[in-house]
Design a protein around this motif. Structure first.
Motif, PDB file in Angstrom:
ATOM      1  N   LEU A 120       0.830  -1.204   0.000  1.00 25.85           N
ATOM      2  CA  LEU A 120       0.000   0.000   0.000  1.00 25.85           C
ATOM      3  C   LEU A 120       0.867   1.258   0.000  1.00 25.85           C
ATOM      4  O   LEU A 120       0.553   2.240  -0.679  1.00 25.85           O
ATOM      5  N   GLY A 121       1.954   1.228   0.764  1.00 27.61           N
ATOM      6  CA  GLY A 121       2.866   2.367   0.765  1.00 27.61           C
ATOM      7  C   GLY A 121       3.468   2.607  -0.606  1.00 27.61           C
ATOM      8  O   GLY A 121       3.581   3.752  -1.068  1.00 27.61           O
ATOM      9  N   ALA A 122       3.845   1.525  -1.281  1.00 26.59           N
ATOM     10  CA  ALA A 122       4.412   1.640  -2.625  1.00 26.59           C
ATOM     11  C   ALA A 122       3.374   2.173  -3.611  1.00 26.59           C
ATOM     12  O   ALA A 122       3.679   3.026  -4.460  1.00 26.59           O
ATOM     13  N   LEU A 123       2.151   1.690  -3.504  1.00 29.28           N
ATOM     14  CA  LEU A 123       1.081   2.165  -4.386  1.00 29.28           C
ATOM     15  C   LEU A 123       0.797   3.645  -4.165  1.00 29.28           C
ATOM     16  O   LEU A 123       0.555   4.395  -5.120  1.00 29.28           O
ATOM     17  N   TYR A 124       0.831   4.060  -2.909  1.00 30.42           N
ATOM     18  CA  TYR A 124       0.582   5.474  -2.603  1.00 30.42           C
ATOM     19  C   TYR A 124       1.644   6.363  -3.248  1.00 30.42           C
ATOM     20  O   TYR A 124       1.329   7.382  -3.874  1.00 30.42           O
ATOM     21  N   LEU A 125       2.908   5.978  -3.116  1.00 34.55           N
ATOM     22  CA  LEU A 125       3.988   6.781  -3.691  1.00 34.55           C
ATOM     23  C   LEU A 125       3.949   6.773  -5.215  1.00 34.55           C
ATOM     24  O   LEU A 125       4.231   7.785  -5.862  1.00 34.55           O
ATOM     25  N   ASP A 126       3.597   5.637  -5.790  1.00 32.01           N
ATOM     26  CA  ASP A 126       3.658   5.497  -7.246  1.00 32.01           C
ATOM     27  C   ASP A 126       2.414   6.030  -7.950  1.00 32.01           C
ATOM     28  O   ASP A 126       2.519   6.652  -9.006  1.00 32.01           O
ATOM     29  N   SER A 127       1.250   5.793  -7.354  1.00 35.72           N
ATOM     30  CA  SER A 127      -0.001   6.094  -8.064  1.00 35.72           C
ATOM     31  C   SER A 127      -0.872   7.138  -7.389  1.00 35.72           C
ATOM     32  O   SER A 127      -1.838   7.610  -7.984  1.00 35.72           O
ATOM     33  N   GLY A 128      -0.583   7.460  -6.124  1.00 33.15           N
ATOM     34  CA  GLY A 128      -1.333   8.513  -5.463  1.00 33.15           C
ATOM     35  C   GLY A 128      -2.484   8.018  -4.606  1.00 33.15           C
ATOM     36  O   GLY A 128      -2.819   6.830  -4.564  1.00 33.15           O
ATOM     37  N   TRP A 129      -3.089   8.984  -3.919  1.00 31.26           N
ATOM     38  CA  TRP A 129      -4.127   8.701  -2.925  1.00 31.26           C
ATOM     39  C   TRP A 129      -5.350   8.006  -3.507  1.00 31.26           C
ATOM     40  O   TRP A 129      -5.826   7.013  -2.952  1.00 31.26           O
ATOM     41  N   GLU A 130      -5.890   8.504  -4.599  1.00 29.73           N
ATOM     42  CA  GLU A 130      -7.141   7.957  -5.126  1.00 29.73           C
ATOM     43  C   GLU A 130      -6.993   6.492  -5.522  1.00 29.73           C
ATOM     44  O   GLU A 130      -7.889   5.677  -5.277  1.00 29.73           O
ATOM     45  N   VAL A 131      -5.866   6.152  -6.133  1.00 28.86           N
ATOM     46  CA  VAL A 131      -5.660   4.764  -6.565  1.00 28.86           C
ATOM     47  C   VAL A 131      -5.548   3.833  -5.368  1.00 28.86           C
ATOM     48  O   VAL A 131      -6.218   2.794  -5.302  1.00 28.86           O
ATOM     49  N   VAL A 132      -4.704   4.185  -4.393  1.00 30.25           N
ATOM     50  CA  VAL A 132      -4.525   3.297  -3.247  1.00 30.25           C
ATOM     51  C   VAL A 132      -5.809   3.218  -2.425  1.00 30.25           C
ATOM     52  O   VAL A 132      -6.147   2.165  -1.862  1.00 30.25           O
ATOM     53  N   ARG A 133      -6.550   4.299  -2.381  1.00 31.14           N
ATOM     54  CA  ARG A 133      -7.838   4.297  -1.670  1.00 31.14           C
ATOM     55  C   ARG A 133      -8.793   3.283  -2.295  1.00 31.14           C
ATOM     56  O   ARG A 133      -9.458   2.514  -1.583  1.00 31.14           O
ATOM     57  N   GLU A 134      -8.875   3.261  -3.618  1.00 30.13           N
ATOM     58  CA  GLU A 134      -9.768   2.319  -4.294  1.00 30.13           C
ATOM     59  C   GLU A 134      -9.288   0.879  -4.133  1.00 30.13           C
ATOM     60  O   GLU A 134     -10.107  -0.041  -4.009  1.00 30.13           O
ATOM     61  N   ILE A 135      -7.975   0.675  -4.123  1.00 27.09           N
ATOM     62  CA  ILE A 135      -7.434  -0.671  -3.908  1.00 27.09           C
ATOM     63  C   ILE A 135      -7.833  -1.178  -2.532  1.00 27.09           C
ATOM     64  O   ILE A 135      -8.296  -2.318  -2.372  1.00 27.09           O
ATOM     65  N   ILE A 136      -7.672  -0.347  -1.521  1.00 24.60           N
ATOM     66  CA  ILE A 136      -8.029  -0.750  -0.157  1.00 24.60           C
ATOM     67  C   ILE A 136      -9.520  -1.041  -0.070  1.00 24.60           C
ATOM     68  O   ILE A 136      -9.937  -2.057   0.508  1.00 24.60           O
ATOM     69  N   LYS A 137     -10.335  -0.180  -0.645  1.00 25.36           N
ATOM     70  CA  LYS A 137     -11.784  -0.388  -0.602  1.00 25.36           C
ATOM     71  C   LYS A 137     -12.175  -1.708  -1.255  1.00 25.36           C
ATOM     72  O   LYS A 137     -13.113  -2.380  -0.816  1.00 25.36           O
ATOM     73  N   SER A 138     -11.445  -2.101  -2.292  1.00 23.05           N
ATOM     74  CA  SER A 138     -11.797  -3.321  -3.023  1.00 23.05           C
ATOM     75  C   SER A 138     -11.340  -4.592  -2.318  1.00 23.05           C
ATOM     76  O   SER A 138     -11.818  -5.683  -2.646  1.00 23.05           O
ATOM     77  N   GLN A 139     -10.434  -4.473  -1.357  1.00 25.76           N
ATOM     78  CA  GLN A 139      -9.841  -5.658  -0.754  1.00 25.76           C
ATOM     79  C   GLN A 139     -10.505  -6.099   0.546  1.00 25.76           C
ATOM     80  O   GLN A 139     -10.191  -7.162   1.068  1.00 25.76           O
ATOM     81  N   PHE A 140     -11.418  -5.284   1.074  1.00 32.41           N
ATOM     82  CA  PHE A 140     -12.067  -5.630   2.333  1.00 32.41           C
ATOM     83  C   PHE A 140     -13.556  -5.859   2.134  1.00 32.41           C
ATOM     84  O   PHE A 140     -14.190  -5.214   1.297  1.00 32.41           O
ATOM     85  N   ASP A 141     -14.093  -6.781   2.919  1.00 28.03           N
ATOM     86  CA  ASP A 141     -15.516  -7.103   2.857  1.00 28.03           C
ATOM     87  C   ASP A 141     -16.250  -6.198   3.847  1.00 28.03           C
ATOM     88  O   ASP A 141     -16.432  -6.543   5.008  1.00 28.03           O
ATOM     89  N   TRP A 142     -16.679  -5.043   3.366  1.00 24.66           N
ATOM     90  CA  TRP A 142     -17.299  -4.061   4.255  1.00 24.66           C
ATOM     91  C   TRP A 142     -18.651  -4.542   4.763  1.00 24.66           C
ATOM     92  O   TRP A 142     -19.060  -4.208   5.884  1.00 24.66           O
ATOM     93  N   ASP A 143     -19.379  -5.329   3.962  1.00 23.13           N
ATOM     94  CA  ASP A 143     -20.662  -5.868   4.421  1.00 23.13           C
ATOM     95  C   ASP A 143     -20.460  -6.838   5.578  1.00 23.13           C
ATOM     96  O   ASP A 143     -21.223  -6.856   6.540  1.00 23.13           O
ATOM     97  N   LYS A 144     -19.416  -7.654   5.474  1.00 23.27           N
ATOM     98  CA  LYS A 144     -19.108  -8.593   6.549  1.00 23.27           C
ATOM     99  C   LYS A 144     -18.753  -7.837   7.819  1.00 23.27           C
ATOM    100  O   LYS A 144     -19.142  -8.215   8.918  1.00 23.27           O
ATOM    101  N   LEU A 145     -18.021  -6.751   7.657  1.00 21.77           N
ATOM    102  CA  LEU A 145     -17.646  -5.933   8.807  1.00 21.77           C
ATOM    103  C   LEU A 145     -18.880  -5.341   9.465  1.00 21.77           C
ATOM    104  O   LEU A 145     -19.012  -5.321  10.681  1.00 21.77           O
ATOM    105  N   GLN A 146     -19.828  -4.878   8.650  1.00 21.07           N
ATOM    106  CA  GLN A 146     -21.055  -4.306   9.191  1.00 21.07           C
ATOM    107  C   GLN A 146     -21.841  -5.364   9.951  1.00 21.07           C
ATOM    108  O   GLN A 146     -22.406  -5.112  11.013  1.00 21.07           O
ATOM    109  N   SER A 147     -21.870  -6.587   9.417  1.00 16.01           N
ATOM    110  CA  SER A 147     -22.560  -7.678  10.089  1.00 16.01           C
ATOM    111  C   SER A 147     -21.911  -7.992  11.425  1.00 16.01           C
ATOM    112  O   SER A 147     -22.583  -8.218  12.427  1.00 16.01           O
TER     113      SER A 147
END
Length: 225
Positions: A120-147
């Motif tokens: 994630l640190g490498a992605l942030y430096l290379d591609s910026g905030w928006e890209v790493v933010r979307e990567i993180i959002k895609s990798q976690f099961d937010w519905d499961k967390l809500q449950s």
């Protein structure tokens, strides 16, 4: 860069590094020499915490700070990050020294979690905030967390107490060290001390109860990494 020349992780994530050396560094364990992923891990940890905090804030407008803290701790704990790393097959891409590889470093949860944060640190430096933010959002099961939250995550003070008891360590001490704000809008700061962490942990909230929970959650973050 052709599709065949891209690193498997780049193909999996649907992107290409402008600076491939950042990806190489993120996949290098300290046993393989320097540069290794430790500095990128430090950066990625901060990026991850901010994105997760933002998502919890946006997805759960009814939660108070204590509940949001417990949810964040559940999501960024070592075991959770290691599961994400396993899905990305990070272990198979890591570079180790001979001894660490032989001892099974590629399967160790702590190393997998650290390498994910480094990525994630490498992605942030290379591609910026928006890209790493979307990567993180895609990798976690937010519905499961809500449950899990709806089912009632075990509160941080209880989890910390159980952790310390399992290690035969004394229970933590909580002390209110500061009260700020007007009478109808108080902010309480609690200091937690325990022999399990080097320095006292402080946290603030709108009540002593939630400040204690937040402090316990911060202590757990240190202990579970």
């Amino acid at each position: 860069m052709t599709e065949l020349s891209r690193h498997p992780l780049e193909r999996l994530l649907g992107l290409s590094f402008s600076d491939p050396s950042l990806l190489q560094e993120a996949l290098t364990h300290k046993s393989a020499g320097t540069p290794n992923y430790e500095r990128l891990e430090f950066l990625g940890d901060a990026v991850l915490e901010l994105v997760v905090t933002e998502q919890i804030y946006l997805l759960h407008p009814a939660l108070d700070e204590g509940a949001m803290t417990r949810m964040r701790v559940a999501l960024v704990r070592r075991e959770s990050l290691a599961e994400v790393a396993k899905r990305l097959q990070l272990g198979s891409h890591l570079r180790f020294g001979p001894g660490e590889r032989k001892s099974g470093g590629m399967h160790r949860a702590s190393i997998l979690a650290d390498s994910f944060e480094a990525l994630l640190g490498a992605l942030y430096l290379d591609s910026g905030w928006e890209v790493v933010r979307e990567i993180i959002k895609s990798q976690f099961d937010w519905d499961k967390l809500q449950s899990a939250s709806a089912d009632g995550l075990k509160d941080s003070k209880t989890r910390l107490q159980e952790w310390l008891q399992a290690k035969n360590l004394p229970l933590p001490d909580y002390a209110v060290v500061r009260i700020e704000g007007r009478e109808h809008d108080r902010v309480f700061t609690v200091r937690l001390t325990t022999s399990a962490v080097e320095k006292a942990v402080e946290a603030s909230a709108s009540s002593i109860k939630w400040a204690e929970q937040a402090a316990a959650a911060l202590a757990l973050e240190q202990l579970e990494r």
